[in-house]
Design an enzyme around this catalytic site. Structure first.
Site, PDB file in Angstrom:
ATOM      1  N   LYS A  96       0.806  -1.304  -0.223  1.00 22.89           N
ATOM      2  CA  LYS A  96      -0.209   0.010  -0.234  1.00 22.89           C
ATOM      3  C   LYS A  96       0.698   1.311   0.207  1.00 22.89           C
ATOM      4  O   LYS A  96       1.945   1.352   0.918  1.00 22.89           O
ATOM      5  CB  LYS A  96      -0.987  -0.055   1.159  1.00 22.89           C
ATOM      6  N   SER A 171      -9.914   1.783   2.553  1.00 27.20           N
ATOM      7  CA  SER A 171      -9.014   2.436   1.557  1.00 27.20           C
ATOM      8  C   SER A 171      -7.999   1.712   0.770  1.00 27.20           C
ATOM      9  O   SER A 171      -7.675   2.226   0.014  1.00 27.20           O
ATOM     10  CB  SER A 171      -8.343   3.531   2.298  1.00 27.20           C
ATOM     11  N   SER A 195     -10.320  -0.694   6.543  1.00 28.97           N
ATOM     12  CA  SER A 195      -9.752  -0.582   5.236  1.00 28.97           C
ATOM     13  C   SER A 195      -8.658  -1.566   4.665  1.00 28.97           C
ATOM     14  O   SER A 195      -8.616  -1.718   3.494  1.00 28.97           O
ATOM     15  CB  SER A 195      -8.667   0.625   5.329  1.00 28.97           C
TER      16      SER A 195
HETATM   17  N1  GLN Z   1     -13.650   4.296   5.908  1.00 30.35           N
HETATM   18  C1  GLN Z   1     -12.945   4.575   6.876  1.00 30.35           C
HETATM   19  C2  GLN Z   1     -12.509   5.934   6.742  1.00 30.35           C
HETATM   20  O1  GLN Z   1     -12.821   6.660   6.008  1.00 30.35           O
HETATM   21  C3  GLN Z   1     -11.927   3.868   7.391  1.00 30.35           C
HETATM   22  C4  GLN Z   1     -10.650   3.830   6.495  1.00 30.35           C
HETATM   23  C5  GLN Z   1      -9.541   3.108   7.129  1.00 30.35           C
HETATM   24  O2  GLN Z   1      -9.652   1.904   7.594  1.00 30.35           O
HETATM   25  N2  GLN Z   1      -8.268   3.694   6.887  1.00 30.35           N
HETATM   26  O3  GLN Z   1     -11.962   6.438   7.605  1.00 30.35           O
END
Ligand code: GLN
Length: 504
Positions: A96, A171, A195
């Protein structure tokens, strides 16, 4: 379903590499050890596949070809000399793009870091290197890992390999899409509120968020430090277990790292689960859950029953507050963590500022995208004097109560299951104008981050459009072995993982 055509005929390989790319890391390793294929051939074939498809999928922000081939060559030399190899040596991995890899760009999919080159390796990157795992490239994500659909990347969206009109989840959308479309066999992502698990569920693969502190966060670009964890993606539970093993362990560079031995996670996966108490989270089977998703998750409970597990009902009454609590704590921490991007030390600096203050404001206005700005504003507000007690302090107190809900639940059940997400992958563009509905996709995943416990998503069915459904399994802190054992038993009792994206 989208059909695309890849034909890779490569070098001297005694095996059809197109088929091999679709296999698990374990199977790819067997092929390497049998000398059916060399690690260099495997890595080259992966790049050919990327060249063919990644303009469409968008899983990678950048590639790291030179070093990946160097690593593969070193693996081949070891195999030739019959030397012992680390478990995942030579297996292509997507990293990532919020995890530092020395000498390569780490952008967090943000304009503010568009040209930032990592001056050091994250601890997990060092571990990948020590395990001789070729890092194929840096995987796309929502900017600074803020999002659930990967549409918040400043550079490009990622398309779901199962249906190119749908999001891959976020994400870590690039990491999951890379694994699902055979652009890597393994990937690392980060999970602050879901995410890893959400994109794993939308892309029909396995993803695991470890216990908070199990994996070092050193070198991960911080979003919300009390919630962030790096974790593995794979095409099977066993692959995921092997990768978790490779990246776990104490690190003196991360003050929240746990100084505890790392079990051999890939051993004991097949242990009988007769009598295991499987708790289903009542609130996550109820209102708002898509009927196809509900059906698949209920069928999963039956599978566990058939495997000899005991099914118990669990209620987490405070779950309904988890999204509200998360969006105060996560944004508060983000507003503080992202203060460092001011044009002085890192990345972008505006060109035409008349004084220091203008340099800060213009740099940040130009560099951050809308969602990141929204989070910074929310978080700054929650931390501001006068509101701190009303929002931040209260959120921390409820976080504690949510943790206690889980403690009570784990007195009655060994693991907890639910749909990973109330819905399957949605259409690109359908939620991006409505942040609240986007935030709600994380209702199943966020509470595990608030409580610091491990969670995994694995395929448990398909909706009527053929999109994958994910089953989430949660376990108490540091019970990753139990979690993986329960997941493995489910996987081997079902066929869902065998249905793959069709690369005809
Ligand atoms: N969807 C969540 C957010 O927007 C979690 C994102 C994540 O786990 N990095 O914060």
């Amino acid at each position: 379903m989208y059909n695309y055509d890849i034909k890779i005929v490569y070098g001297e390989a005694k095996m059809n590499i197109t088929d091999l790319l679709k296999k698990t890391a374990k199977e790819q390793r067997d092929a390497l050890l049998n000398r059916d294929v060399s690690a260099v051939e495997l890595v080259n074939a992966t790049y050919e596949n990327i060249e063919k498809h990644d303009d469409t999928i968008g899983a990678y922000n950048s590639l790291c070809k030179e070093k990946a081939l160097e690593t593969a060559k070193a693996v081949d030399e070891k195999i030739a000399k019959k030397e012992e190899l680390p478990k995942l040596a030579g297996i292509p991995l997507a990293l990532k793009d919020n995890i530092n890899y020395k000498g390569y760009k780490t952008t967090a999919s943000s304009k503010i870091l568009e040209n930032f080159v990592s001056p050091y390796d994250a601890t997990v990157t060092e571990k990948l290197k020590a395990n001789m795992i070729p890092i194929i490239g840096k995987a796309n994500l929502d900017e600074f890992a803020m999002g659930s659909s990967n549409e918040n990347s400043a550079f490009k969206i990622v398309r779901n390999p199962w249906n190119l009109n749908k999001v891959p989840g976020g994400s870590s959308g690039g990491s999951a899409a890379a694994v699902a479309s055979y652009e890597a066999a393994l990937a690392l992502g980060s999970d602050t509120g879901g995410s890893i698990r959400l994109p794993a569920s939308f892309c029909g693969i396995v993803g695991l968020k470890p216990t908070y502190g199990r994996v070092s966060r050193y070198g991960l670009i911080a979003f919300a430090s009390s919630l962030d964890q790096i974790g593995p993606f794979g095409r099977s539970v066993e692959d995921t277990a092997m990768l978790l093993e490779a990246i776990s362990g104490y690190d003196r560079w991360d003050s929240t790292s746990l100084n505890l031995p790392v079990p051999e996670y890939s051993k004991g996966l097949d242990k009988d689960i007769k009598g295991l108490k499987v708790g289903y989270i009542k609130e996550l089977f109820g209102e708002g859950v898509d009927p196809d998703v509900k059906k698949a998750a209920e069928a999963a409970l039956q599978t566990y029953k058939d495997l000899g597990a005991e099914i118990v009902e669990i209620s987490l009454p405070l779950l309904k507050h988890s999204i509200g609590v998360y969006y105060i704590i996560a944004t508060a921490e983000a507003s503080s963590n992202l203060a460092r991007f001011d044009g002085v030390k890192y990345g972008h600096r505006t060109e035409n500022a008349k004084n220091l203050l203008e340099m800060y404001t213009k740099t940040r206005a130009e560099g951050f995208g809308d969602e990141v700005k929204r989070r910074i504003m929310l978080g700054t507000y929650a931390l501001s004097s006068g509101y701190y007690d009303a929002y931040y302090k209260k959120a921390q107190q409820i976080r504690q109560l949510i943790k206690q809900d889980f403690d009570r639940a784990f007195e009655k059940a060994d693991i907890l299951v639910s749909p990973t997400c109330p819905n399957t992958a949605f259409d690109i563009g359908s939620k991006i104008e409505d942040p609240l509905s986007m935030y709600l996709t994380d209702i199943g995943t966020i509470s595990a981050n608030l409580a610091g416990i491990p969670g995994l998503s694995l395929p448990c069915g398909f909706d009527s459009d053929g999109m994958p459904v994910g089953l989430q399994i949660l376990a108490p802190a540091l019970a990753e072995e139990r979690l993986l054992n329960a997941a493995y038993k489910f996987e081997t009792a079902t066929e869902y993982h065998n249905k793959k994206v069709c690369l005809a």
